[in-house]
Structures are given as C-alpha cells and as structure tokens.
Design an enzyme around this catalytic site. Structure first.
Site, PDB file in Angstrom:
ATOM      1  N   SER A  71       2.599   4.478  -4.718  1.00 60.61           N
ATOM      2  CA  SER A  71       2.821   5.395  -5.838  1.00 60.61           C
ATOM      3  C   SER A  71       4.004   6.324  -5.638  1.00 60.61           C
ATOM      4  O   SER A  71       4.486   6.934  -6.588  1.00 60.61           O
ATOM      5  CB  SER A  71       1.550   6.220  -6.098  1.00 60.61           C
ATOM      6  OG  SER A  71       1.139   6.887  -4.923  1.00 60.61           O
TER       7      SER A  71
ATOM      8  N   THR B 138       0.839  -1.192   0.000  1.00 61.78           N
ATOM      9  CA  THR B 138       0.000   0.000   0.000  1.00 61.78           C
ATOM     10  C   THR B 138       0.880   1.250   0.000  1.00 61.78           C
ATOM     11  O   THR B 138       2.047   1.207   0.371  1.00 61.78           O
ATOM     12  CB  THR B 138      -0.941   0.035   1.215  1.00 61.78           C
ATOM     13  OG1 THR B 138      -0.172   0.212   2.419  1.00 61.78           O
ATOM     14  CG2 THR B 138      -1.762  -1.239   1.315  1.00 61.78           C
ATOM     15  N   GLY B 139       0.285   2.352  -0.436  1.00 56.41           N
ATOM     16  CA  GLY B 139       1.059   3.588  -0.543  1.00 56.41           C
ATOM     17  C   GLY B 139       2.195   3.441  -1.539  1.00 56.41           C
ATOM     18  O   GLY B 139       3.297   3.950  -1.330  1.00 56.41           O
TER      19      GLY B 139
ATOM     20  N   SER C 142       6.573   4.156  12.799  1.00 53.19           N
ATOM     21  CA  SER C 142       7.471   5.256  13.149  1.00 53.19           C
ATOM     22  C   SER C 142       7.993   5.069  14.570  1.00 53.19           C
ATOM     23  O   SER C 142       7.273   4.567  15.445  1.00 53.19           O
ATOM     24  CB  SER C 142       6.723   6.593  13.053  1.00 53.19           C
ATOM     25  OG  SER C 142       7.445   7.637  13.669  1.00 53.19           O
TER      26      SER C 142
ATOM     27  N   TYR D 239      -0.998  12.642  14.363  1.00 52.85           N
ATOM     28  CA  TYR D 239      -0.199  11.623  13.676  1.00 52.85           C
ATOM     29  C   TYR D 239       0.211  10.503  14.625  1.00 52.85           C
ATOM     30  O   TYR D 239      -0.005   9.318  14.349  1.00 52.85           O
ATOM     31  CB  TYR D 239       1.040  12.276  13.064  1.00 52.85           C
ATOM     32  CG  TYR D 239       2.041  11.293  12.508  1.00 52.85           C
ATOM     33  CD1 TYR D 239       1.768  10.580  11.346  1.00 52.85           C
ATOM     34  CD2 TYR D 239       3.260  11.066  13.149  1.00 52.85           C
ATOM     35  CE1 TYR D 239       2.681   9.677  10.824  1.00 52.85           C
ATOM     36  CE2 TYR D 239       4.179  10.163  12.641  1.00 52.85           C
ATOM     37  CZ  TYR D 239       3.886   9.479  11.488  1.00 52.85           C
ATOM     38  OH  TYR D 239       4.799   8.574  10.985  1.00 52.85           O
TER      39      TYR D 239
ATOM     40  N   GLY E  37       7.701   7.269  -2.913  1.00 58.32           N
ATOM     41  CA  GLY E  37       8.564   7.042  -1.770  1.00 58.32           C
ATOM     42  C   GLY E  37       8.873   5.595  -1.425  1.00 58.32           C
ATOM     43  O   GLY E  37       9.263   4.790  -2.283  1.00 58.32           O
ATOM     44  N   ILE E  38       8.693   5.267  -0.151  1.00 60.37           N
ATOM     45  CA  ILE E  38       9.042   3.937   0.343  1.00 60.37           C
ATOM     46  C   ILE E  38       8.262   2.857  -0.386  1.00 60.37           C
ATOM     47  O   ILE E  38       8.816   1.813  -0.760  1.00 60.37           O
ATOM     48  CB  ILE E  38       8.768   3.839   1.861  1.00 60.37           C
ATOM     49  CG1 ILE E  38       9.633   4.827   2.634  1.00 60.37           C
ATOM     50  CG2 ILE E  38       9.016   2.423   2.365  1.00 60.37           C
ATOM     51  CD1 ILE E  38       9.291   4.913   4.121  1.00 60.37           C
ATOM     52  N   GLY E  39       6.968   3.081  -0.595  1.00 61.55           N
ATOM     53  CA  GLY E  39       6.135   2.071  -1.240  1.00 61.55           C
ATOM     54  C   GLY E  39       6.584   1.776  -2.655  1.00 61.55           C
ATOM     55  O   GLY E  39       6.685   0.609  -3.063  1.00 61.55           O
TER      56      GLY E  39
END
Length: 303
Positions: free
Chosen positions: A49, A46-47, A178, A192, A51-53
């Site tokens: 599109s 997931t995520g 995190s 957050y 950076g990390i993903g």
C-alpha cells in the site's frame, strides 16, 4: 564562468553516480527485460500500500504480471488495484493483517484457490523500530509487533503458499531485507535487527530445500530507502538513499537475474570486517550511540 559551471555539474553528477553505485544494490531499469521475466506470471507483493511495495506492484503490473497486492491498509490497497486495472494492468487486492496467523492462513488458501501456484512472492512488508532500551522496560509489545510482521508473518505466508509452488516445480521468493542483518548490531535497533535477522536466517536455511524443488530464493539488502519508515529518525533523512521507484528497479534486477543476493558492494567486506574486528566494531557502536542517540530524555526521537 559558464564552462566552469558545466564542469562542476559534470563532476558533481559523476560523484553522485559513484556514490549511488557504492551505497545501494544494483538496479535494472529495462522494461523489456522485466516484461520477459514476469509477463503472464502471478506475483504476490506484501506491504503493497505504500513505498517500495506500491512502486514494485505498479512496475510489475506495467510489465504484464498479474499482481496480488497485500497490506493492512484496505482503502489504499483497493485504490492501488483500481489504478493498475484502469491503466490496463491486472491486479487483485487482498487486505490482510500479516501479524494474525489465522488471517494469513485464510489468505494463503484464498490465493491458491483463486490463482493457483504463485510464480513470484515478494516479501516486502515490515516494521522498523528505533527505541532506546531506556524506553522499552514497559514496552514488551515492541518486540511482539516487530517479530510478528518481520519474522512470523512471512513464515506463516510461505508455509501456506509454498506447497503449491513446490508441487508445481518452480517459483521465486524475493525477500526485501536490510543491510543491518549483515553487519554488527547497532544500538537502539535491537528489536528491528533481531526480527529481520531471524527471518533472513530462516529463509537462507530453507533455500537449499526449495531450490531442489525449483523454487529460487533471492535476498535484496537495502541500505536506506526514503519511505515512511525513516521519518521518525531525522539523521537518516540526511544520508544517501534510494527512492521507492529506484528500489523497485533493484527488485526488478533480482527477478530478472535470480541471484542469491542483491546487495551494495560494500556489504561483504564490511560484514567480514565486523567479524574480524568485533572489538573495534563494538567500540564504534558505543561512540555512535554517544554521538547521535545519547539524549535518552527525549522520547520524541523514539519511534
């Protein structure tokens, strides 16, 4: 002079290496080990599109995994899948807004019907938010959007895909978290930290049940990764951190070794100290706020 420069370079490189080892989770950059761990397996990221993903999806696809990439950004997601497939990998794009429960339910059914039980799920999608309480009195939606993507969305997704994984008798959930959820809370990061911490605690609470059915759980606790999330907070740009490809190597270590956690070595002693020294930690947070975030009149520094 040349010898002096060489010695200085060696010393500086050693200091960078030592700092990197201390500050960040451990990493594995070994394509053969990763290939043995994921080749022929189905992995959902997931995520994916940015950076990390994105970096993780590319790395896993290069190692022989079938990668299912999920994110809201449809164009970037389809471009990513096309790029992986053109390079000889195997990827499928599933544009989905993980903050919409109905959409997540449809995604879970679609993936299970098309690909069967997942082998690995990497929960990477997330929303970072730093905003002073002074600027949140009329922004209740700040809490809703962080809760939806950092807490409820991942739960909805797992509730949809876990039955097939448990019935299949195996699998691996890798949660990208995190260090903030392990330490004393910091000012201006409440929404957050609360949302990330809620999912972290929920996942740890169900991990023994999942383990009984052969599904392992690993939480990767990053300190700082240089992605779009840190751009609105200038001070973070000056701190040591990983680039997305390096973060993907920390995730690779989690996949290869399946530990309970992968975290920087300073986290556990600092976590213990934050409990034993709660009073001083609270006073330190107040000083931090006064030093770096006291300018409540500048909304531009809020994100």
């Amino acid at each position: 002079m040349e010898e002096y420069r060489k010695q200085t370079h060696v010393i500086a490189q050693a200091l960078r290496t030592a700092t990197d080892t201390l500050v960040n989770p451990a990493r594995v950059s070994d394509p053969d080990k990763l290939r043995r761990a994921v080749s022929g397996k189905t992995v959902l990221v997931t995520g994916a599109s940015y950076g990390i993903g994105e970096a993780t999806a590319r790395k896993l696809a290069a190692a022989g995994a079938t990668v299912l990439v999920v994110a809201r950004s449809a164009d970037r997601l389809f471009d990513l899948a096309a790029s992986i497939n053109a390079g000889g990998g195997r990827a499928f794009a599933y544009p989905t807004d993980l903050t919409e429960e109905a959409a997540v339910n449809r995604l879970s059914k679609q993936i299970t019907e098309a690909h069967g039980p997942l082998d690995i799920l990497i929960n990477n999608a997330g929303k970072s938010l730093r905003r002073s309480l002074h600027h949140q009195y009329d922004r209740a939606h700040d809490f809703r959007r962080t809760i939806d993507i950092n807490y409820l969305g991942p739960i909805w997704l797992l509730l949809g895909v876990l039955p097939a994984m448990r019935k299949n008798g195996g699998g691996h959930i890798v949660n990208i978290s995190s260090v903030a959820v392990r330490l004393a809370p910091g000012p201006q990061w409440g929404a957050y930290q609360a949302s990330k911490g809620a999912f972290d605690r929920w996942l740890r609470s169900v991990a023994p049940e999942l383990h009984a059915d052969g599904v392992d759980v690993t939480s990767v606790y990053f300190a700082l990764v240089r992605t779009r999330m840190i751009e609105p907070t200038p001070i973070l740009r000056r701190l040591p951190g990983l680039y997305p490809d390096e973060a993907a190597d920390a995730i690779a270590k989690a996949i290869i070794e399946r530990p309970r956690t992968n975290e920087p070595p300073w986290v556990r002693p600092t976590e213990l100290a934050s409990v034993l020294l709660a009073g001083p930690a609270d006073r330190a947070a107040r000083l931090w706020h006064r030093r770096f975030f006291a300018d409540l009149g500048s909304a531009r520094k809020d994100s």
